[in-house]
Each structure stands twice: as structure tokens, then as C-alpha cells.
Motif scaffolding. Structure first.
Motif, mmCIF file in Angstrom:
data_model
loop_
_atom_site.group_PDB
_atom_site.id
_atom_site.type_symbol
_atom_site.label_atom_id
_atom_site.label_comp_id
_atom_site.label_asym_id
_atom_site.label_seq_id
_atom_site.Cartn_x
_atom_site.Cartn_y
_atom_site.Cartn_z
ATOM 1 N N THR A 39 -61.987 59.813 14.211
ATOM 2 C CA THR A 39 -60.853 60.059 13.313
ATOM 3 C C THR A 39 -59.542 59.965 14.081
ATOM 4 O O THR A 39 -58.558 59.363 13.612
ATOM 5 C CB THR A 39 -60.997 61.439 12.653
ATOM 6 O OG1 THR A 39 -62.208 61.482 11.891
ATOM 7 C CG2 THR A 39 -59.818 61.734 11.738
ATOM 8 N N PHE A 40 -59.522 60.550 15.269
ATOM 9 C CA PHE A 40 -58.336 60.435 16.125
ATOM 10 C C PHE A 40 -58.068 58.974 16.476
ATOM 11 O O PHE A 40 -56.917 58.503 16.395
ATOM 12 C CB PHE A 40 -58.537 61.260 17.391
ATOM 13 C CG PHE A 40 -57.613 60.900 18.524
ATOM 14 C CD1 PHE A 40 -56.256 61.188 18.454
ATOM 15 C CD2 PHE A 40 -58.089 60.252 19.656
ATOM 16 C CE1 PHE A 40 -55.399 60.848 19.497
ATOM 17 C CE2 PHE A 40 -57.242 59.904 20.697
ATOM 18 C CZ PHE A 40 -55.886 60.204 20.624
ATOM 19 N N LEU A 41 -59.105 58.238 16.854
ATOM 20 C CA LEU A 41 -58.927 56.837 17.251
ATOM 21 C C LEU A 41 -58.460 55.970 16.095
ATOM 22 O O LEU A 41 -57.644 55.058 16.294
ATOM 23 C CB LEU A 41 -60.237 56.296 17.830
ATOM 24 C CG LEU A 41 -60.597 56.804 19.231
ATOM 25 C CD1 LEU A 41 -62.023 56.423 19.586
ATOM 26 C CD2 LEU A 41 -59.622 56.253 20.273
ATOM 27 N N ARG A 42 -58.958 56.234 14.887
ATOM 28 C CA ARG A 42 -58.518 55.444 13.729
ATOM 29 C C ARG A 42 -57.016 55.586 13.530
ATOM 30 O O ARG A 42 -56.291 54.595 13.329
ATOM 31 C CB ARG A 42 -59.280 55.910 12.482
ATOM 32 C CG ARG A 42 -58.932 55.116 11.192
ATOM 33 C CD ARG A 42 -59.304 53.652 11.354
ATOM 34 N NE ARG A 42 -59.838 53.037 10.175
ATOM 35 C CZ ARG A 42 -59.150 52.376 9.234
ATOM 36 N NH1 ARG A 42 -57.843 52.261 9.358
ATOM 37 N NH2 ARG A 42 -59.751 51.838 8.205
ATOM 38 N N ALA A 43 -56.530 56.812 13.620
ATOM 39 C CA ALA A 43 -55.089 57.043 13.479
ATOM 40 C C ALA A 43 -54.309 56.368 14.596
ATOM 41 O O ALA A 43 -53.234 55.784 14.366
ATOM 42 C CB ALA A 43 -54.807 58.546 13.456
ATOM 43 N N GLU A 44 -54.836 56.415 15.808
ATOM 44 C CA GLU A 44 -54.164 55.773 16.930
ATOM 45 C C GLU A 44 -54.137 54.252 16.761
ATOM 46 O O GLU A 44 -53.122 53.602 17.038
ATOM 47 C CB GLU A 44 -54.881 56.130 18.241
ATOM 48 C CG GLU A 44 -54.684 57.559 18.684
ATOM 49 C CD GLU A 44 -53.236 57.846 19.043
ATOM 50 O OE1 GLU A 44 -52.722 57.228 19.992
ATOM 51 O OE2 GLU A 44 -52.616 58.676 18.360
ATOM 52 N N LEU A 45 -55.233 53.673 16.307
ATOM 53 C CA LEU A 45 -55.271 52.224 16.083
ATOM 54 C C LEU A 45 -54.262 51.820 15.017
ATOM 55 O O LEU A 45 -53.582 50.793 15.145
ATOM 56 C CB LEU A 45 -56.680 51.794 15.676
ATOM 57 C CG LEU A 45 -57.710 51.775 16.807
ATOM 58 C CD1 LEU A 45 -59.123 51.678 16.246
ATOM 59 C CD2 LEU A 45 -57.442 50.618 17.765
ATOM 60 N N GLU A 46 -54.152 52.616 13.980
ATOM 61 C CA GLU A 46 -53.192 52.301 12.916
ATOM 62 C C GLU A 46 -51.749 52.414 13.392
ATOM 63 O O GLU A 46 -50.850 51.800 12.804
ATOM 64 C CB GLU A 46 -53.429 53.217 11.722
ATOM 65 C CG GLU A 46 -54.727 52.910 10.976
ATOM 66 C CD GLU A 46 -55.003 53.882 9.859
ATOM 67 O OE1 GLU A 46 -54.402 54.986 9.867
ATOM 68 O OE2 GLU A 46 -55.813 53.553 8.961
#
Length: 399
Positions: A39-46
């Protein structure tokens, strides 16, 4: 220092030591913790983390999306929200196949864009095809998986060396290992076409091992396949993750040798993986990261996944719990990040490692234990000493 402030400082030191002790002893690779990392990585990728990573690492953009997608597949195969995992992994795959995903790679290589790019993409696509639900959109993905697997196999069959180029004139055996595993995955997902190609690849690899360690080398001559540098922890950790999918008996012998050659306990504390074999040292680089006491954090993290695929849960657990102490995890209700979230690609490698499971081969019986069950004790003593020291010093001064 005023008495109240001094007590607050002492209390904070004791609290940090207690927190480190809890992280050392608690389970480190629960599914929920990996989900929160993703979940953290998805936000960072976005928010552009992949583009920022590309400024720091040659394949930063590619790896951040690839590892996010692969960890999603691992969770889906474990039965954790497979439909969500399939969507998220497909989203990552689309970014890998974009112009930005291909930018660092040369379209003129064989296969096009080089074996690094083609191998990892093929592996991810095959993993997605293993996840439910299956629908009409699969037909196009199956056709693409068939076509890409055929191109990779043809490149291996036409080459005198098992190590194809990732960049013009440069070959890293780890990249070809991933690609060979993707052919084994093809045969598990679709039809058995490439056993011969994989067997010939393995035979060539066996014939050209690093003479110093008996392991697959770090780099090789792109024309002859001869080793041009000895085995290193940063590439071995990935090789050991994929080799069991290709040839389990060979993989077990290589894994046992890898542990003997690279597993370390710096200062007699927790287990870690060296970048260079015992008895040798070398310079840090972009692959290894910093090397305190010869230890590669990157290799240590990735070896968690290699150990899990080999059924070596005691080592995987030891490396993961030691990482919980060193990595300084921060939790919110929905996310988890390590090292304050300053290096998302590190989180991506850790999530991929903690979620690891075989995709083709069955998990083998565990090997002989590599670290004693009491390994946390010395580190726990250190934490207790740190937590108690301010109060003992205060008592001594008052007496």
C-alpha cells in the motif's frame, strides 16, 4: 541537564531498546505486513518514486514496478485477495512495457531490449497468468507469453554461451537465470515446450562455474560465457531465488555452497550476507550498496526470499527479524515503510522477499540449519544493556 529532562531521555533510550527487542523476537513476514508495504509502495509509485529511483539506479524505474508486481503475484498465489493481486500486478506490467520502462534498454539486442528486460517481464507475465480470475483478456496475454517465451528460447538455443547480453557487450548471469526460469514457468502454465532448452542452458552453466567458489559467476564474457568476475552476494541472492524453479537438485547444491561462502554473523550478532566471499573484500558499487563489515544489505534482504524458496525457513526468519531491527520499520493503520520510507526500492525488494514462494517447483525439504536457534540472544543482551545502562549509571551516582 534538569532532572525531568534527564528522566525523559533515559526513558526514551529504554523505550527504543525495548522496541528493538520486540522487533527482534516477533514474526517478521506476515501477509498483513507485506500488504501494508505494498500500500505504501503503490502511493509512492503514483507520486513518481519510480522516476526518482531511475536517477539513482540504472534499472530503478524497472525494478520498482517489477518487484511491486511480483510481490502482488506472490500474495495472490498464497490466496490473499488474488483478484486484487492480479489487477495490481497487471498495472505494474503495463508500466514495464511502456516507453519509460524500456528506455534504458537496447532494442537491437537479441532478444530485443536484452535478456534482463525480457526475462523479468516474461516471469511477471507468467505469474499473472497463474492468478484467478481467468477471462477473455487472457487470450492476448497468453499469446504474448507464448511469443516472448519462444523468442527467449530461440536466443538461448542460438547462443554458444548461457549468458545473453543485458546491455551491448555486457552479460550478467543472474539475468539469464531469471529468463531461463521464465521458460520453466511457461511449461508449468501452458504447454511443455522448453525442457530441452532449459536442460541445455543448465548444462552450459554447470560447465562454466566460477572456479574460486564453484558458484555461478557475477559477470561473464558475452561471447564465450567464461567468468569475468567471481560470485558476489548481490547477484547470488537473486540467482538462488530463481534456480530452484529450473533445476531443484542443482539449485540445492548451489544454495548450500552459497550459504557456506557468503553467510556471516558480523560481530557475532544476527545473520547477514556478505557481498564478497569469506576471505576476500572488494569495493561497494551500485549493485551492493554500502558494505559495513563486508555485509550487503541488498543481498541480505533478497536472500530472505531465496531461503524461503529453498525451504530454509530458519535462515529466512533470522534474516528477516534481524532486518526488522536494522530497518527501523514505521507503521500506520494502512502502511508500513522501512528506513523512514526514504528508499522505496528497498521496501520493494523486502516485500518481494518476505512474500516469496515457488511458482514452478515444490518447496523442497529444509536444508541443514545454518544459524543456531539461540542466535538472537547476544543481540538481545546488547539491547537490555542499552536500555538498563542509563538507570544503572544514575543509581551508581546516587549511591
Amino acid at each position: 541537564m534538569p532532572r525531568v529532562l534527564r528522566c525523559l531521555v533515559f526513558g526514551l533510550i529504554s523505550l527504543l531498546a525495548l522496541g528493538a527487542s520486540v522487533r527482534l523476537l516477533a514474526p517478521a513476514d506476515t501477509t498483513s505486513s507485506v500488504r501494508r508495504q505494498l500500500t505504501f509502495l503503490r502511493a509512492e509509485l503514483e507520486s513518481g518514486a519510480a522516476e526518482r529511483a531511475q536517477d539513482q539506479f540504472p534499472e530503478g524505474y524497472f525494478f520498482l514496478y517489477a518487484l511491486y508486481g511480483l510481490a502482488q503475484v506472490d500474495l495472490g498465489l498464497a490466496g490473499d485477495e488474488p483478484d486484487r493481486s492480479r489487477r495490481e500486478a497487471g498495472w505494474a506490467l503495463r508500466h514495464l512495457e511502456s516507453a519509460a520502462g524500456r528506455r534504458p534498454f537496447d532494442a537491437g539486442l537479441t532478444p530485443a531490449y536484452g535478456i534482463f528486460y525480457r526475462g523479468w517481464v516474461n516471469w511477471l507475465r507468467g505469474g499473472i497468468l497463474r492468478l484467478p480470475p481467468h477471462d477473455a483478456a487472457d487470450a492476448a496475454e497468453v499469446a504474448r507469453f507464448e511469443r516472448d517465451s519462444a523468442e527467449i528460447a530461440a536466443a538461448f538455443d542460438a547462443s554458444a554461451t548461457p549468458y545473453l547480453a543485458a546491455y551491448p557487450g555486457q552479460a550478467w548471469p543472474v539475468d539469464s537465470t531469471v529468463a531461463a526460469a521464465s521458460l520453466a514457468l511457461h511449461d508449468a502454465v501452458l504447454s511443455r515446450k522448453y525442457q530441452g532448452t532449459v536442460a541445455r542452458w543448465t548444462a552450459k552453466v554447470r560447465a562454466g562455474l566460477d572456479p574460486a567458489t564453484g558458484l555461478i559467476p557475477h559477470t561473464a564474457d558475452v561471447t564465450t560465457g567464461a567468468p569475468t568476475s567471481s560470485a558476489r552476494g548481490s547477484s547470488q541472492s537473486i540467482i538462488q531465488r530463481f534456480l530452484p524453479e529450473i533445476d531443484p537438485p542443482f539449485a540445492r547444491s548451489q544454495y548450500t555452497r552459497f550459504r557456506t561462502t557468503f553467510l556471516s554473523r558480523p560481530l557475532g550478532l544476527g545473520p547477514a550476507i556478505r557481498e564478497y566471499p569469506h576471505g576476500t573484500d572488494g569495493a561497494a558499487d551500485v549493485d551492493s550498496g554500502p558494505l559495513p563489515l563486508g555485509v550487503s544489505f541488498a543481498a541480505t534482504v533478497v536472500t530472505i526470499g531465496a531461503a524461503k524458496v529453498q525451504g530454509d525457513e530458519s535462515l529466512a526468519d533470522g534474516l528477516a527479524r534481524f532486518g526488522e531491527v536494522a530497518g527501523l520499520p514505521i507503521d500506520t493503520w494502512h502502511t508500513r515503510r522501512y528506513a523512514f520510507g526514504l528508499l522505496p526500492i528497498g521496501d520493494a525488494f523486502l516485500a518481494w522477499s518476505k512474500s516469496a514462494r515457488p511458482w514452478v517447483a515444490a518447496t523442497p525439504p529444509p536444508p541443514k540449519r545454518a544459524v543456531p536457534g539461540w542466535w538472537p540472544l547476544p543481540l538481545l543482551v546488547v539491547f537490555v544493556a542499552i536500555g538498563a545502562a542509563p538507570w544503572l549509571i544514575r543509581l551508581r551516582r546516587r549511591s
